[in-house]
Scaffold this active site. Structure first.
Site, short mmCIF file in Angstrom:
data_model
loop_
_atom_site.label_atom_id
_atom_site.label_comp_id
_atom_site.label_asym_id
_atom_site.label_seq_id
_atom_site.Cartn_x
_atom_site.Cartn_y
_atom_site.Cartn_z
N ASN A 54 57.48 94.13 101.90
CA ASN A 54 58.59 94.46 102.81
C ASN A 54 58.00 95.00 104.11
O ASN A 54 57.87 96.19 104.30
CB ASN A 54 59.52 95.47 102.12
CG ASN A 54 60.68 95.88 103.01
OD1 ASN A 54 60.77 95.48 104.16
ND2 ASN A 54 61.58 96.70 102.47
N CYS A 63 61.34 96.41 107.05
CA CYS A 63 62.51 97.24 106.81
C CYS A 63 63.13 97.66 108.14
O CYS A 63 62.43 98.19 109.02
CB CYS A 63 62.10 98.48 106.02
SG CYS A 63 63.45 99.64 105.87
N LYS A 68 57.84 89.65 103.82
CA LYS A 68 59.22 89.49 104.31
C LYS A 68 59.20 89.86 105.79
O LYS A 68 58.81 90.98 106.15
CB LYS A 68 60.14 90.40 103.51
CG LYS A 68 61.61 90.24 103.87
CD LYS A 68 62.46 90.91 102.81
CE LYS A 68 63.93 90.79 103.12
NZ LYS A 68 64.77 91.34 102.05
N ASN A 87 64.41 89.71 107.12
CA ASN A 87 65.11 90.95 106.78
C ASN A 87 66.24 91.16 107.80
O ASN A 87 66.47 90.29 108.64
CB ASN A 87 64.13 92.13 106.81
CG ASN A 87 64.53 93.22 105.83
OD1 ASN A 87 65.72 93.54 105.70
ND2 ASN A 87 63.58 93.81 105.15
N GLY A 100 75.02 90.62 108.31
CA GLY A 100 76.34 90.07 107.98
C GLY A 100 76.32 88.58 108.22
O GLY A 100 75.29 88.02 108.62
N GLY A 117 69.62 86.00 105.10
CA GLY A 117 70.38 86.44 106.27
C GLY A 117 71.65 85.66 106.47
O GLY A 117 71.62 84.49 106.84
N GLY A 118 72.77 86.32 106.14
CA GLY A 118 74.07 85.76 106.50
C GLY A 118 74.60 84.67 105.59
O GLY A 118 75.55 83.99 105.96
N SER A 143 74.26 90.60 101.25
CA SER A 143 75.48 91.31 101.68
C SER A 143 76.74 90.70 101.07
O SER A 143 77.71 91.40 100.84
CB SER A 143 75.57 91.39 103.21
OG SER A 143 75.42 90.14 103.78
#
Ligand SMILES: Cc1cc2nc3c(=O)[nH]c(=O)nc-3n(C[C@H](O)[C@H](O)[C@H](O)COP(=O)(O)O)c2cc1C
Length: 385
Positions: free
Chosen positions: A135, A138, A172, A199, A224, A250-251, A273
């Site tokens: 990661n 972040c 990532k 990320n 989002g 992502g998304g 998400s």
């Protein structure tokens, strides 16, 4: 019958969907729910060497709506930081997950010095993780690297971790760079087995009453469905330039979103998400939507879809000769005036309660986008002089 099976860093996955690192993968209970949902693999919520991150403030989630009227974007805004576990507890979770689940378990680690990377990488490998995400991105930490050479440092971390473990290592990446491509090339060169693109971003929301940042009082993760397009843009540029697989993140809220990442060259697609907002039930819907799309296009397996995105044109290659103009289907027009309001060319007016297009129309496309009854269409009027 649609075949969604896919290989990813040597792992045989039943479909391309992976539950991304987050609270949705933070406990054995969550991991079992993930497996039951039909997801093909999980990435555990990240272990952080920095212990202050292991306890998230409360509350740490907000669902924000930006924009106005009908045109709105949803943001999952959050300050959920690391796994609450120390390294021993994190390794224990990996062992329990390996015992209880049959899908691959990918660990995720975030450290700040060589000692930390060494201990964490070795611990997750020994505990039986099938792979490990680094990661390096972040959103709560990326800004701390301001003024430092991010590409150089993250490439060095990749090389260092590569020298420590033999399981696949998957950096990532952050999307918050002038060129995420440079970072992708650098980590591949240093031995990344795959990479996650991307990320989340870092954002800021302000409470207009207190004049303070909302939630915990600082910057927070900002993601989002809107992030799909930015991430897709960079993924489509990175994919042809690297040989290692890319896991898109992502998304992704629909199977169609996933299809776009696969078309752009992703091997797997991570969900986060949408699961936070809708629960694990979203996974079966997304799988079904991808299958439906593939069936409709006549694709029977992912190989027929992956990387099949058409050519992305350069500025010089864009066709500027075609000329289209708007026309109105009178019976469908309700005279709402949306088209008149958005037309910057003064090319539409209302006459007797109906939209009428004049010769100033530049064929920009916006009136059709805002027409609620689809009364506007375009006609090709030949080459521009
Ligand atoms: C609440 C929350 C917590 C997250 N925690 C982590 C984390 O611990 N490690 C990590 O690598 N990514 C983390 N992420 C990022 C996600 O794994 C994912 O890459 C990102 O949210 C983009 O995907 P999405 O648009 O599907 O949410 C988190 C995201 C959210 C929303």
């Amino acid at each position: 019958m649609i075949d969604l099976r896919t290989d990813y860093v040597g792992l045989k996955l039943k479909n391309p969907f992976i539950a991304a690192a987050a609270g949705i993968t933070g406990s054995l209970h969550q991991l079992k729910k993930a497996e039951e949902s039909g997801i093909a693999a999980v990435v555990l919520k990240s272990y952080f060497q920095k212990s202050v991150c292991r306890r998230s403030p409360t509350p740490h989630f907000a669902l924000l709506q930006s924009g106005h009227g009908r045109v709105r974007a949803t943001t999952l805004y959050s300050y959920e930081q690391a796994s609450e576990r120390d390294l021993d507890g994190y390794a224990q979770l990996i062992r329990e997950a390996k015992e209880s689940l049959s899908i691959p378990i990918i660990a995720s680690i975030n450290c700040f010095n060589e000692e930390g990377w060494q201990q964490a990488a070795r611990a997750v490998e020994e505990a039986g993780a099938d792979a490990v995400e680094l990661n390096l991105s972040c959103p709560h930490g990326v800004h701390l690297m301001e003024g430092r050479d991010l590409v150089k440092e993250l490439a060095a971390t990749t090389a260092f971790v590569r020298s420590l473990v033999s399981i696949p290592i998957i950096p990532k990446l952050t999307p918050q760079m002038s060129s995420p491509l440079a970072l992708a090339l650098a980590v591949e060169k240093q031995g990344a087995s795959a990479m996650v693109c991307f990320n989340r971003f870092t954002g800021l929301e302000i409470n207009l009453e207190t004049l303070e940042p909302i939630l915990h009082g600082g910057y927070a993760g900002h993601g989002g469905p809107w992030s799909l397009y930015y991430n897709l843009r960079w993924l489509s540029e990175i994919a042809p330039c690297v040989k290692v697989p890319i896991s898109a993140s992502g998304g992704v809220w629909t199977g169609q979103d996933a299809a776009k990442y696969l078309l752009a060259g992703a091997t797997t697609v991570q969900l986060c998400s949408v699961i936070v907002a809708e629960g694990y039930g979203a996974v079966s819907r997304i799988i079904r939507e991808l299958e439906d799309y593939m069936a409709q296009k006549g694709f029977s397996d992912l190989g027929q879809l992956r990387g099949k995105l058409g050519k992305i044109r350069t500025m010089e290659e864009v066709d500027r000769t075609q000329r289209i103009v708007a026309e109105v289907e009178e019976e469908k027009c309700t005279g709402c005036g949306n088209c008149v309001r958005v037309c910057i060319y003064n090319a539409i007016s209302l006459e007797d309660g109906k939209a009428v297009v004049n010769e100033l129309c530049q064929g920009c496309g916006l009136c059709r986008e805002v027409c609620p009854t689809k009364a506007i269409y375009y006609v090709d009027v030949g080459e521009r002089k």
